[in-house]
Design a protein around this motif. Structure first.
Motif, PDB file in Angstrom:
ATOM      1  N   THR A   9       0.598  -1.223   0.206  1.00  0.00           N
ATOM      2  CA  THR A   9      -0.166  -0.079   0.084  1.00  0.00           C
ATOM      3  C   THR A   9       0.993   1.258  -0.118  1.00  0.00           C
ATOM      4  O   THR A   9       0.284   2.601  -0.211  1.00  0.00           O
ATOM      5  N   ALA A 143      -0.193  -4.697   3.682  1.00  0.00           N
ATOM      6  CA  ALA A 143      -0.460  -3.373   4.052  1.00  0.00           C
ATOM      7  C   ALA A 143       0.096  -2.666   5.315  1.00  0.00           C
ATOM      8  O   ALA A 143       0.307  -3.460   6.138  1.00  0.00           O
ATOM      9  N   VAL A 149      -5.036   3.275   5.720  1.00  0.00           N
ATOM     10  CA  VAL A 149      -4.728   2.153   4.885  1.00  0.00           C
ATOM     11  C   VAL A 149      -5.891   1.513   4.087  1.00  0.00           C
ATOM     12  O   VAL A 149      -5.917   0.862   3.123  1.00  0.00           O
ATOM     13  N   THR A 152      -5.912   3.273   0.867  1.00  0.00           N
ATOM     14  CA  THR A 152      -4.967   2.839  -0.392  1.00  0.00           C
ATOM     15  C   THR A 152      -5.217   1.445  -0.474  1.00  0.00           C
ATOM     16  O   THR A 152      -4.809   0.983  -1.711  1.00  0.00           O
ATOM     17  N   ALA A 153      -5.787   0.423   0.246  1.00  0.00           N
ATOM     18  CA  ALA A 153      -5.727  -0.830   0.155  1.00  0.00           C
ATOM     19  C   ALA A 153      -6.842  -0.978  -0.921  1.00  0.00           C
ATOM     20  O   ALA A 153      -6.901  -1.757  -2.037  1.00  0.00           O
ATOM     21  N   THR A 170      -4.400  -9.928   1.698  1.00  0.00           N
ATOM     22  CA  THR A 170      -3.739  -8.778   2.341  1.00  0.00           C
ATOM     23  C   THR A 170      -2.908  -9.591   3.566  1.00  0.00           C
ATOM     24  O   THR A 170      -3.570 -10.147   4.191  1.00  0.00           O
ATOM     25  N   LEU A 190     -10.265  -4.192   6.497  1.00  0.00           N
ATOM     26  CA  LEU A 190      -9.476  -4.464   5.376  1.00  0.00           C
ATOM     27  C   LEU A 190     -10.207  -5.505   4.121  1.00  0.00           C
ATOM     28  O   LEU A 190     -10.322  -5.496   3.011  1.00  0.00           O
ATOM     29  N   THR A 194     -11.368  -4.323   0.640  1.00  0.00           N
ATOM     30  CA  THR A 194     -10.633  -4.742  -0.703  1.00  0.00           C
ATOM     31  C   THR A 194     -11.388  -6.067  -1.478  1.00  0.00           C
ATOM     32  O   THR A 194     -11.061  -6.300  -2.486  1.00  0.00           O
TER      33      THR A 194
END
Length: 235
Positions: A9, A143, A149, A152-153, A170, A190, A194
Motif C-alpha cells: 500500500t 498493508a 490504509v 490505499t488498500a 492482504t 480490510l 478490498t
C-alpha cells in the motif's frame, strides 16, 4: 512453477519481511524458492539491499536475484532517469521469470515490487501491475496497519480488478504490540474494503529476528494459504 507478485500500500510497510516469510515457509515445506527483486532503489552499488534481508531472515534457504539498482530513494522510473542508467522494463522481468522457470526444480517465484502496484518502472509508464499481467500471476498486498490504509488498500484492489488480476489477499506487514483503535478495527475492515481475505498479520520488528525465530513467527502470522497457521480474527 508458481509465481506470486508482492506489492504494498506504500513504502516501508513490510513487503520484504512478508516476502521472506512466505519464502521461508515454502522452503521449510521442501519447496525450492526464488525471490526476484526487479528494481532496488535508494541503495548504492555493492551495499546490502532488500534481498540481503531475505537471505538473512531465511537463513539462506532461498535463491535471490536483483535486476536493476538505482542509488536515489525514488520511484524506479525517476531514479533511473536521474542516474542515467537504463530503466527497468516489463520484458526484463518476464525474461528473468522465464529463466527461473527453466531452472532445475523451481517451485515458487516471488516477485517483490518497489512501493505500490502503480509505481512507474520507466518513463513509458510500465508498472508492477503490467508485470503481473504479463506473467498472469496473482498479487499479494502488504498493508500498513494504521489510519489511512483502508483507502490505499481499496484503491489497489480497484486497480487489480480493472486489470483483471487475481487478488490473493492482504497481509499486514508490521503490526504494533499495542495497537490503537484504527489498527485494531482495520483488521476487520480490510477484507471488506478490498473484497479479498486477510491472510496474515506479522509483528512489528520481525525483520530483526534470527532465522529460526523468523520462521516460527511467520508460521504463527501467516494463513494456511501462505503456508502458516494463522487464523483470522472473528468479525
Amino acid at each position: 512453477m508458481r509465481t506470486l507478485i508482492v506489492t504494498g500500500t506504500g513504502t516501508g510497510v513490510g513487503k520484504t519481511v512478508v516476502t521472506a516469510a512466505v519464502a521461508t515457509l515454502a522452503a521449510a515445506a521442501g519447496e525450492r524458492v526464488v525471490v526476484l527483486k526487479p528494481a532496488q532503489t535508494g541503495i548504492e552499488p555493492g551495499a546490502p539491499g532488500d534481498l540481503a534481508d531475505v537471505t538473512r531472515l531465511t537463513g539462506g534457504a532461498v535463491a535471490v536475484r536483483e535486476l536493476a539498482r538505482y542509488p536515489d530513494p525514488l520511484a524506479p522510473a525517476t531514479a533511473a532517469r536521474r542516474s542515467g542508467r537504463a530503466p527497468l522494463r516489463v520484458a526484463d522481468v518476464t525474461a528473468a521469470a522465464s529463466d527461473t522457470a527453466a531452472g532445475p526444480g523451481v517451485d515458487l517465484l516471488l516477485v517483490e515490487g518497489a512501493g505500490g502496484l502503480l509505481v512507474r518502472l520507466n518513463d513509458d509508464g510500465e508498472t508492477l501491475g503490467d508485470v503481473a499481467t504479463a506473467l498472469d500471476a496473482p498479487v499479494l498486498l502488504v498493508a500498513s496497519a494504521g489510519l489511512g490504509v483502508l483507502n490505499t488498500a481499496a484503491l489497489t484492489a480497484e486497480a487489480l480488478d480493472r486489470r483483471h488480476l487475481t487478488f490473493t489477499g492482504t497481509v499486514v506487514g508490521a503490526y504494533p504490540e499495542q495497537p490503537d483503535l484504527a489498527e485494531r478495527t482495520n483488521l476487520a475492515d480490510l477484507p471488506t474494503v478490498t473484497g479479498a481475505p486477510l491472510l496474515g498479520v506479522l509483528p512489528e520488528g520481525l525483520g530483526r529476528a534470527d532465522p529460526q525465530g523468523f520462521t516460527e513467527a511467520a508460521r504463527c502470522g501467516l494463513h494456511p494459504v501462505l503456508g502458516g497457521q494463522w487464523v483470522p480474527p472473528l468479525p
